[in-house]
Design a protein around this motif. Structure first.
Motif, mmCIF file in Angstrom:
data_model
loop_
_atom_site.group_PDB
_atom_site.id
_atom_site.type_symbol
_atom_site.label_atom_id
_atom_site.label_comp_id
_atom_site.label_asym_id
_atom_site.label_seq_id
_atom_site.Cartn_x
_atom_site.Cartn_y
_atom_site.Cartn_z
ATOM 1 N N SER A 122 8.800 -9.130 -4.446
ATOM 2 C CA SER A 122 8.268 -7.820 -4.797
ATOM 3 C C SER A 122 6.761 -7.902 -4.958
ATOM 4 C CB SER A 122 8.886 -7.333 -6.104
ATOM 5 O OG SER A 122 10.271 -7.204 -5.969
ATOM 6 N N GLU A 123 6.133 -6.750 -4.862
ATOM 7 C CA GLU A 123 4.697 -6.630 -5.079
ATOM 8 C C GLU A 123 4.424 -5.417 -5.947
ATOM 9 O OE1 GLU A 123 3.427 -6.087 -1.001
ATOM 10 O OE2 GLU A 123 2.674 -8.144 -0.948
ATOM 11 N N ILE A 124 3.431 -5.553 -6.807
ATOM 12 C CA ILE A 124 2.927 -4.426 -7.587
ATOM 13 C C ILE A 124 1.498 -4.203 -7.103
ATOM 14 C CG2 ILE A 124 2.296 -3.575 -9.872
ATOM 15 C CD1 ILE A 124 4.506 -5.428 -10.993
ATOM 16 N N ILE A 125 1.196 -2.985 -6.694
ATOM 17 C CA ILE A 125 -0.122 -2.656 -6.181
ATOM 18 C C ILE A 125 -0.841 -1.800 -7.228
ATOM 19 C CG2 ILE A 125 -1.424 -1.673 -4.256
ATOM 20 C CD1 ILE A 125 0.498 -4.011 -3.472
ATOM 21 N N ILE A 126 -2.030 -2.246 -7.633
ATOM 22 C CA ILE A 126 -2.822 -1.581 -8.668
ATOM 23 C C ILE A 126 -4.045 -0.940 -8.023
ATOM 24 C CG2 ILE A 126 -4.092 -1.914 -10.840
ATOM 25 C CD1 ILE A 126 -1.141 -2.733 -11.062
ATOM 26 N N LYS A 127 -4.317 0.309 -8.411
ATOM 27 C CA LYS A 127 -5.536 0.982 -7.938
ATOM 28 C C LYS A 127 -6.250 1.558 -9.153
ATOM 29 C CE LYS A 127 -7.232 4.415 -4.678
ATOM 30 N NZ LYS A 127 -6.867 5.392 -3.647
ATOM 31 N N ASP A 128 -7.446 1.085 -9.401
ATOM 32 C CA ASP A 128 -8.262 1.523 -10.536
ATOM 33 C C ASP A 128 -7.502 1.435 -11.850
ATOM 34 O OD1 ASP A 128 -10.465 1.978 -8.901
ATOM 35 O OD2 ASP A 128 -9.917 4.068 -8.537
ATOM 36 N N GLY A 129 -6.771 0.325 -12.034
ATOM 37 C CA GLY A 129 -6.086 0.059 -13.295
ATOM 38 C C GLY A 129 -4.745 0.751 -13.458
ATOM 39 N N ILE A 130 -4.282 1.442 -12.433
ATOM 40 C CA ILE A 130 -3.014 2.184 -12.510
ATOM 41 C C ILE A 130 -2.083 1.666 -11.424
ATOM 42 C CG2 ILE A 130 -1.966 4.475 -12.250
ATOM 43 C CD1 ILE A 130 -4.612 5.620 -13.355
ATOM 44 N N VAL A 131 -0.794 1.493 -11.789
ATOM 45 C CA VAL A 131 0.186 1.066 -10.792
ATOM 46 C C VAL A 131 0.250 2.149 -9.720
ATOM 47 C CG1 VAL A 131 2.599 0.485 -10.350
ATOM 48 C CG2 VAL A 131 1.503 -0.311 -12.450
ATOM 49 N N HIS A 132 -0.077 1.765 -8.515
ATOM 50 C CA HIS A 132 -0.162 2.694 -7.392
ATOM 51 C C HIS A 132 1.123 2.670 -6.559
ATOM 52 C CE1 HIS A 132 -2.107 5.001 -4.217
ATOM 53 N NE2 HIS A 132 -1.796 4.079 -3.339
ATOM 54 N N GLU A 133 1.713 1.474 -6.448
ATOM 55 C CA GLU A 133 2.908 1.327 -5.617
ATOM 56 C C GLU A 133 3.664 0.066 -6.033
ATOM 57 O OE1 GLU A 133 3.981 1.150 -0.825
ATOM 58 O OE2 GLU A 133 1.897 1.038 -1.474
ATOM 59 N N ILE A 134 4.990 0.102 -5.864
ATOM 60 C CA ILE A 134 5.844 -1.066 -6.067
ATOM 61 C C ILE A 134 6.593 -1.277 -4.769
ATOM 62 C CG2 ILE A 134 7.789 -2.054 -7.346
ATOM 63 C CD1 ILE A 134 6.893 -0.353 -9.746
ATOM 64 N N ARG A 135 6.561 -2.513 -4.290
ATOM 65 C CA ARG A 135 7.250 -2.830 -3.036
ATOM 66 C C ARG A 135 8.286 -3.907 -3.302
ATOM 67 N NH1 ARG A 135 1.594 -3.789 -0.013
ATOM 68 N NH2 ARG A 135 0.856 -1.636 -0.031
ATOM 69 N N ARG A 136 9.399 -3.785 -2.662
ATOM 70 C CA ARG A 136 10.441 -4.818 -2.732
ATOM 71 C C ARG A 136 10.793 -5.167 -1.293
ATOM 72 N NH1 ARG A 136 13.779 -3.252 -6.771
ATOM 73 N NH2 ARG A 136 12.593 -4.625 -8.085
ATOM 74 N N GLY A 137 10.683 -6.456 -0.956
ATOM 75 C CA GLY A 137 10.959 -6.878 0.413
ATOM 76 C C GLY A 137 10.001 -6.259 1.400
ATOM 77 N N GLY A 138 8.786 -5.978 0.963
ATOM 78 C CA GLY A 138 7.776 -5.389 1.831
ATOM 79 C C GLY A 138 7.878 -3.887 1.998
ATOM 80 N N GLN A 139 8.911 -3.279 1.439
ATOM 81 C CA GLN A 139 9.129 -1.833 1.591
ATOM 82 C C GLN A 139 8.855 -1.128 0.249
ATOM 83 O OE1 GLN A 139 9.906 -0.543 4.619
ATOM 84 N NE2 GLN A 139 9.761 -2.655 5.347
ATOM 85 N N PRO A 140 8.251 0.048 0.288
ATOM 86 C CA PRO A 140 8.036 0.811 -0.953
ATOM 87 C C PRO A 140 9.363 1.102 -1.648
ATOM 88 C CG PRO A 140 6.799 1.779 0.855
ATOM 89 C CD PRO A 140 7.689 0.729 1.447
ATOM 90 N N VAL A 141 9.347 1.010 -2.970
ATOM 91 C CA VAL A 141 10.555 1.298 -3.753
ATOM 92 C C VAL A 141 10.565 2.768 -4.106
ATOM 93 C CG1 VAL A 141 11.760 0.816 -5.905
ATOM 94 C CG2 VAL A 141 10.608 -1.013 -4.696
#
Length: 141
Positions: A122-141
C-alpha cells in the motif's frame, strides 16, 4: 489472517512542500550551530574550573568538549548535505511523488486473494500535509 506489511508514505511535491523542507533543514542547522556555541561557552567555563583542579582533569574536560563539538559538526555537515539534496528537489517538477518514509499496517489476507496484489503493498500519498490518496496494490482505494 492478518499480516504486518510496510506502507510507503510519499508526498506530492508542491511549492509549499519545497519551502517547508528547506525551512526545517535551516532551522535544524541553526539549532546545531547554537548548541555548538553553547558547548563552546560551557566548555570554556568547565576548562577554567578543571585547570584549578589539575592537569588531568583539564585534559579530560578538553577531550569531552572536543568530542561534543565534533559530534555537532558531523550532524551539521549531514544537514548541509541534505540541503544540497533538497536543492536538487527544488529543481524537480511540481507534482512529482517523492518517497518520505515507511510505516507499518496490518492487512487481512483471505483465501482467494491475489497474492501479487498483497505483495505490492500500500501507499499513502500526502499533499501539503493532508492525505491525498491511499493506494493498495498500485490502485486507488
Amino acid at each position: 489472517m492478518s499480516i504486518r506489511q510496510p506502507v510507503s508514505v510519499k508526498f506530492i511535491l508542491t511549492e509549499q512542500t519545497k519551502q517547508q523542507i528547506l525551512t526545517e533543514q535551516r532551522r535544524q542547522i541553526e539549532q546545531l550551530t547554537a548548541e555548538m556555541d553553547q558547548i563552546e561557552q560551557q566548555g570554556k567555563l568547565a576548562l577554567e574550573q578543571a585547570m584549578t583542579q589539575g592537569g588531568s582533569a583539564a585534559q579530560e574536560v578538553r577531550q569531552q568538549i572536543e568530542q561534543e563539538r565534533n559530534q555537532r559538526m558531523e550532524q551539521r555537515e549531514q544537514l548541509i548535505q541534505q540541503i544540497q539534496q533538497i536543492q536538487q528537489i527544488q529543481q524537480l517538477e511540481l507534482g512529482t511523488e517523492l518517497q518520505n518514509m515507511t510505516v507499518e499496517t496490518m492487512v487481512d489476507v483471505n483465501v482467494g486473494d491475489d497474492w501479487g496484489m498483497v505483495l505490492m503493498g500500500s501507499e499513502i500519498i500526502i499533499k501539503d500535509g493532508i492525505v491525498h490518496e491511499i493506494r493498495r496494490g498500485g490502485q486507488p482505494v
